[in-house]
Each structure stands twice: as structure tokens, then as C-alpha cells.
Design a protein around this motif. Structure first.
Motif, PDB file in Angstrom:
ATOM      1  N   GLY A  83       7.514  38.575  23.343  1.00 30.75           N
ATOM      2  CA  GLY A  83       8.584  38.299  22.397  1.00 30.75           C
ATOM      3  C   GLY A  83       9.082  36.868  22.500  1.00 30.75           C
ATOM      4  N   THR A  84      10.263  36.619  21.924  1.00 31.00           N
ATOM      5  CA  THR A  84      10.870  35.289  21.945  1.00 31.00           C
ATOM      6  C   THR A  84      11.623  35.047  23.244  1.00 31.00           C
ATOM      7  OG1 THR A  84      11.111  35.310  19.544  1.00 31.00           O
ATOM      8  CG2 THR A  84      12.423  33.705  20.756  1.00 31.00           C
ATOM      9  N   GLY A  85      12.528  35.962  23.598  1.00 25.82           N
ATOM     10  CA  GLY A  85      13.342  35.766  24.788  1.00 25.82           C
ATOM     11  C   GLY A  85      12.755  36.386  26.036  1.00 25.82           C
ATOM     12  N   ASN A  86      12.200  37.592  25.914  1.00 28.44           N
ATOM     13  CA  ASN A  86      11.620  38.326  27.051  1.00 28.44           C
ATOM     14  C   ASN A  86      12.594  38.396  28.223  1.00 28.44           C
ATOM     15  OD1 ASN A  86       9.038  38.613  25.706  1.00 28.44           O
ATOM     16  ND2 ASN A  86       8.675  36.471  26.191  1.00 28.44           N
ATOM     17  N   LEU A  87      13.853  38.715  27.920  1.00 29.19           N
ATOM     18  CA  LEU A  87      14.892  38.666  28.940  1.00 29.19           C
ATOM     19  C   LEU A  87      14.768  39.786  29.961  1.00 29.19           C
ATOM     20  CD1 LEU A  87      17.986  37.681  26.775  1.00 29.19           C
ATOM     21  CD2 LEU A  87      16.497  36.199  28.123  1.00 29.19           C
ATOM     22  N   VAL A  88      14.297  40.960  29.537  1.00 34.45           N
ATOM     23  CA  VAL A  88      14.129  42.053  30.501  1.00 34.45           C
ATOM     24  C   VAL A  88      13.061  41.674  31.527  1.00 34.45           C
ATOM     25  CG1 VAL A  88      13.560  44.480  30.830  1.00 34.45           C
ATOM     26  CG2 VAL A  88      14.837  43.776  28.793  1.00 34.45           C
ATOM     27  N   ALA A  89      11.954  41.110  31.062  1.00 34.39           N
ATOM     28  CA  ALA A  89      10.901  40.670  31.973  1.00 34.39           C
ATOM     29  C   ALA A  89      11.415  39.597  32.926  1.00 34.39           C
ATOM     30  CB  ALA A  89       9.700  40.152  31.184  1.00 34.39           C
ATOM     31  N   ARG A  90      12.169  38.644  32.406  1.00 39.85           N
ATOM     32  CA  ARG A  90      12.721  37.584  33.256  1.00 39.85           C
ATOM     33  C   ARG A  90      13.655  38.167  34.319  1.00 39.85           C
ATOM     34  NH1 ARG A  90      12.189  32.417  30.630  1.00 39.85           N
ATOM     35  NH2 ARG A  90      11.386  32.660  28.508  1.00 39.85           N
ATOM     36  N   GLU A  91      14.480  39.115  33.909  1.00 39.34           N
ATOM     37  CA  GLU A  91      15.434  39.731  34.833  1.00 39.34           C
ATOM     38  C   GLU A  91      14.715  40.430  35.985  1.00 39.34           C
ATOM     39  OE1 GLU A  91      19.245  41.125  36.192  1.00 39.34           O
ATOM     40  OE2 GLU A  91      18.768  39.658  34.622  1.00 39.34           O
ATOM     41  N   LEU A  92      13.592  41.074  35.698  1.00 37.96           N
ATOM     42  CA  LEU A  92      12.905  41.899  36.697  1.00 37.96           C
ATOM     43  C   LEU A  92      11.768  41.163  37.407  1.00 37.96           C
ATOM     44  CD1 LEU A  92      12.779  45.270  34.716  1.00 37.96           C
ATOM     45  CD2 LEU A  92      14.467  44.516  36.410  1.00 37.96           C
ATOM     46  N   GLY A  93      11.600  39.883  37.121  1.00 35.78           N
ATOM     47  CA  GLY A  93      10.578  39.098  37.809  1.00 35.78           C
ATOM     48  C   GLY A  93       9.163  39.390  37.362  1.00 35.78           C
ATOM     49  N   ILE A  94       9.010  39.843  36.122  1.00 34.26           N
ATOM     50  CA  ILE A  94       7.684  40.120  35.559  1.00 34.26           C
ATOM     51  C   ILE A  94       7.119  38.831  34.976  1.00 34.26           C
ATOM     52  CG2 ILE A  94       6.465  41.376  33.728  1.00 34.26           C
ATOM     53  CD1 ILE A  94       8.562  43.635  34.185  1.00 34.26           C
ATOM     54  N   PRO A  95       5.873  38.474  35.279  1.00 33.81           N
ATOM     55  CA  PRO A  95       5.319  37.207  34.780  1.00 33.81           C
ATOM     56  C   PRO A  95       5.357  37.114  33.256  1.00 33.81           C
ATOM     57  CG  PRO A  95       3.878  38.167  36.447  1.00 33.81           C
ATOM     58  CD  PRO A  95       4.918  39.206  36.130  1.00 33.81           C
ATOM     59  N   LEU A  96       5.610  35.914  32.749  1.00 33.54           N
ATOM     60  CA  LEU A  96       5.681  35.711  31.311  1.00 33.54           C
ATOM     61  C   LEU A  96       4.326  35.378  30.709  1.00 33.54           C
ATOM     62  CD1 LEU A  96       9.032  33.729  31.010  1.00 33.54           C
ATOM     63  CD2 LEU A  96       8.649  36.193  30.930  1.00 33.54           C
ATOM     64  N   GLU A  97       3.395  34.874  31.516  1.00 35.76           N
ATOM     65  CA  GLU A  97       2.034  34.663  31.036  1.00 35.76           C
ATOM     66  C   GLU A  97       1.337  36.010  30.948  1.00 35.76           C
ATOM     67  OE1 GLU A  97       0.613  31.946  29.939  1.00 35.76           O
ATOM     68  OE2 GLU A  97       2.412  30.725  30.314  1.00 35.76           O
ATOM     69  N   ILE A  98       0.735  36.292  29.799  1.00 27.37           N
ATOM     70  CA  ILE A  98       0.264  37.647  29.547  1.00 27.37           C
ATOM     71  C   ILE A  98      -0.824  38.076  30.534  1.00 27.37           C
ATOM     72  CG2 ILE A  98      -1.473  37.044  27.810  1.00 27.37           C
ATOM     73  CD1 ILE A  98       0.917  40.075  27.874  1.00 27.37           C
ATOM     74  N   ALA A  99      -1.738  37.160  30.882  1.00 21.61           N
ATOM     75  CA  ALA A  99      -2.785  37.522  31.840  1.00 21.61           C
ATOM     76  C   ALA A  99      -2.182  37.880  33.194  1.00 21.61           C
ATOM     77  CB  ALA A  99      -3.779  36.375  31.984  1.00 21.61           C
ATOM     78  N   ASP A 100      -1.139  37.150  33.597  1.00 22.28           N
ATOM     79  CA  ASP A 100      -0.483  37.431  34.878  1.00 22.28           C
ATOM     80  C   ASP A 100       0.270  38.752  34.812  1.00 22.28           C
ATOM     81  OD1 ASP A 100      -1.446  35.036  35.862  1.00 22.28           O
ATOM     82  OD2 ASP A 100       0.377  33.920  35.370  1.00 22.28           O
ATOM     83  N   ALA A 101       0.893  39.047  33.668  1.00 25.77           N
ATOM     84  CA  ALA A 101       1.632  40.306  33.519  1.00 25.77           C
ATOM     85  C   ALA A 101       0.685  41.499  33.578  1.00 25.77           C
ATOM     86  CB  ALA A 101       2.414  40.303  32.213  1.00 25.77           C
TER      87      ALA A 101
END
Length: 288
Positions: A83-101
């Protein structure tokens, strides 16, 4: 890992291709369901098939929609931030790069129970608010967000702050009512946005069994920069501009006239609004 992936149909062709390539290389058994409509029914029909995880690939709205169906099922949620903000992922320490996620999901992820909010029969994970914070979301165009991402909100925020007016707001916290003349009320389950809006504010965590509430009682636009300056240079100083408190069960907001309400970055209507805390109701798979 046997993965059922719910893919938002708003994801770009490039991001979709990157995601599918990463899934093929991950070694996981997976199936992709591409939809934005009637997610609840689409997911519930498949849960009996024994999926290890149901993952949401999209923005924070898609994450919350999938989370809504999984609460109470015992099946964990995976997050692939597209998404644009991906705030839930940021909060939980989930990688923002899709391959890493994808890699984090495939390689011994750790289950993390978190709290959720129930508003109007739907589930939200980040925050809810009335006043200026909701008006900024309401008046920031979809085109602006597509072109400029989160920066699109800045211009709207400055304009809305200059126009800010107080409203008579009644807030009921765990059954106890209080009345304020306020420009903003922000109810936070996750701390990432609250930390930006409320520097040196309380430690807000997604798994503490609390909703953190900040009531801004700002009378003139010039008090906004003054408030932020005080929070940075004297975080422990008492101030009359804001009130910070917590709820363990529920928050209700009433106003003398309808005020725009947002939840997880989407406008969901106007006051009155009732928010119920769901403690540790959702398990999310995070990097191990």
C-alpha cells in the motif's frame, strides 16, 4: 507453510509480478485469491482447508479487512505490504520490500498476538479519530496520494490546521463521561502515527490491552507549533493543550454537531462513534 494469499485488486501490475516471483522462489505452498469484494465470505469458505496462514497483500485497509475475518478463528494473519503507508507493517517490524516480506513469512515467522478495535461492525488495527486528523484524510485526494504518497497529506494538514475550530465533544471512556472543547481526538491502538502527531507522547503498543486517547484542546492555529515545541523541549511539562489517557474496554464520542470520523486512514462517517477494544484478539506472523 501453506499460505492463502488475499491480493488487493488495486495492486499495480509491477508489484503483483514481483510478489508472484517471490512466492514462487519461497518454497511455500500457496494460493492467490484476488479480490476486494466480500472478503469475509471468500475467506471463511476456505479456512476449513487447513491453511497455516492467511496473508493480506495490499495496503492497511486490506490488512484490516482480512484481520476482521480471522479474529476468533485461530488462523494467523500474514502481511505483505503493498500500500501507500503500510503502517501496520511498519509498526510490527515487517519488511517493506516485498521479497523480504515473503521471505520473512517463509522462514520461521514468529506469532505475535495484538489488540484490535471494533467500530461499526468492522475491525481496525491502527487508530481512529475525529476532528482535524479525520478532515485531513477526508480532503486529501486519491490522485494526490497516488502521485506523492504520504507527503500528499502535508499540504492538506497545514490548511486544515489554519482553519481549526473547537467542538464540544463528549467522550465516554470505560463508562465514565467527560466533556471537552477540542479540535482533535485520536484513539490509538498502534503507536506509529501517534508518535508523529504527539512527539514524546506515551508508549503506545499494539499488544498492551489499552487504547491510548489524546484530546487536543487547541484554541488558535498558533498553538499547534507551540504545542509541538513544548513536547520536544519539555516532554514532562504539564500543559493545558492536550489530555492523554487510556481505555481498557471502550470509547464513545458524541458531539454537538456531526464531525468527520476516520479509522485506519479511511473516512468511515461522522460522530457519534463507538469503539470497542478487542484485547489480543488477532495473531500476526512477524519476522522471527
Amino acid at each position: 507453510m501453506k499460505l492463502l494469499l488475499i491480493l488487493s485488486n488495486t495492486v499495480s501490475v509491477f508489484s503483483r509480478d514481483t510478489l508472484l516471483q517471490s512466492l514462487r522462489a519461497s518454497g511455500m505452498t500457496y494460493e492467490v485469491v484476488e479480490t476486494n469484494a466480500d472478503l469475509d465470505e471468500a475467506i471463511r469458505k476456505r479456512l476449513a482447508e487447513g491453511w497455516d496462514c492467511v496473508a493480506a497483500a495490499g495496503g492497511d485497509g486490506m490488512v484490516a479487512a482480512v484481520a476482521h475475518t480471522l479474529i476468533g478463528t485461530g488462523t494467523p494473519l500474514g502481511i505483505l505490504p503493498l500500500g501507500t503507508g503500510n503502517l501496520v507493517a511498519r509498526e510490527l517490524g515487517i519488511p517493506l520490500e516485498i521479497a523480504d516480506a515473503v521471505g520473512a513469512l517463509a522462514n520461521n515467522p514468529r506469532p505475535r498476538p495484538i489488540d484490535a478495535m471494533r467500530i461499526g461492525g468492522k475491525t481496525y488495527l491502527l487508530n481512529a479519530g475525529v476532528g482535524v486528523n479525520a478532515e485531513v484524510i477526508d480532503e486529501t485526494s486519491r490522485l494526490g496520494k497516488s502521485l506523492f504518497g504520504r507527503a500528499a497529506y502535508v499540504g492538506t494538514a497545514v490548511w486544515k490546521v489554519l482553519q481549526a475550530r473547537t467542538h464540544k465533544i463528549e467522550i465516554t471512556i470505560d463508562g465514565e463521561a467527560q466533556t471537552h472543547n477540542a479540535t482533535d481526538v485520536l484513539i490509538s491502538n498502534c503507536g506509529i502515527l501517534a508518535r508523529a502527531l504527539n512527539p514524546n507522547g506515551p508508549d503506545i503498543r499494539a499488544d498492551d490491552g489499552l487504547l491510548d486517547i489524546c484530546v487536543a484542546r487547541i484554541k488558535t492555529p498558533l498553538e499547534y507549533p507551540w504545542y509541538y515545541l513544548l513536547r520536544w523541549v519539555a516532554p514532562k511539562r504539564e500543559n493545558t493543550i492536550s489530555i492523554e489517557t487510556t481505555a481498557r474496554r471502550a470509547v464513545s464520542i458524541r458531539s454537538n454537531k456531526p464531525i468527520v470520523v476516520q479509522a485506519d486512514g479511511d473516512v468511515i462517517g461522522t460522530t457519534p462513534v463507538d469503539i470497542t477494544l478487542l484485547p489480543l484478539a488477532l495473531t500476526v506472523l512477524v519476522p522471527g
